[in-house]
Design an enzyme around this catalytic site. Structure first.
Site, PDB file in Angstrom:
ATOM      1  N   HIS A 105       5.836  -6.694  12.482  1.00  0.00           N
ATOM      2  CA  HIS A 105       5.344  -7.595  13.525  1.00  0.00           C
ATOM      3  C   HIS A 105       4.458  -8.688  12.932  1.00  0.00           C
ATOM      4  O   HIS A 105       3.946  -8.552  11.820  1.00  0.00           O
ATOM      5  CB  HIS A 105       4.583  -6.832  14.616  1.00  0.00           C
ATOM      6  N   CYS A 118       2.460   0.111  10.041  1.00  0.00           N
ATOM      7  CA  CYS A 118       3.383  -0.995  10.302  1.00  0.00           C
ATOM      8  C   CYS A 118       3.442  -1.938   9.106  1.00  0.00           C
ATOM      9  O   CYS A 118       2.675  -1.822   8.156  1.00  0.00           O
ATOM     10  CB  CYS A 118       2.942  -1.776  11.534  1.00  0.00           C
TER      11      CYS A 118
END
Length: 142
Positions: A105, A118
């Site tokens: 992201h 992440c």
């Protein structure tokens, strides 16, 4: 076989990226998208039709929350996602890789920062990646 279209004359700094999505072999760009994330080198590379079209410096999981290695198909895409777990942190252009939330992201990519597993990429790079990738395309994390 893969090749590179990118001119990267020197090591990139945190927050930097290169993107060139017009392929010599296919005007306008076409072909399958594949993403390779190198955790040791802290870099992401995006390939379409076997040719590299983008690269960026990344953030990844800290020791307590490591980023998993392996091959993961994109299982969901969310343009304006915010974290339900981490103080409503914005996670623009999210590409979900695992059922437990590991994703690629947009992020503020700065030296000394890390994630909870992440892969954080510069937000403008995330926007470009989001535009060319599809659910089912594979991300290889090495």
């Amino acid at each position: 076989m893969v090749s590179s279209l990118l001119e990267v004359p020197a090591a990139m700094a945190y927050g930097e990226y290169r993107w060139q999505d017009v392929l010599h072999s296919s005007p306008g760009g076409s072909g399958a998208v594949m993403v390779r994330v190198d955790l040791d080198r802290q870099i992401i590379s995006v390939f379409r039709g076997g040719e590299e079209i983008g690269t960026a410096v990344i953030l990844h999981g800290v020791d307590e929350y490591p980023t998993p290695r392996g091959s993961f198909p994109v299982i969901a895409m969310m343009r304006d996602h915010v974290s339900a777990t981490y103080d409503s942190a914005p996670m623009p252009f999210t590409l979900r890789l695992t059922d437990d939330g590991v994703s690629i992201h947009g992020s503020d990519v700065q030296a000394g920062l890390g994630t909870h597993g992440c892969i954080g990429i510069p937000s403008e790079f995330a926007k470009r990646l989001f535009a060319v990738i599809h659910v089912g395309d594979v991300v290889h994390i090495v």
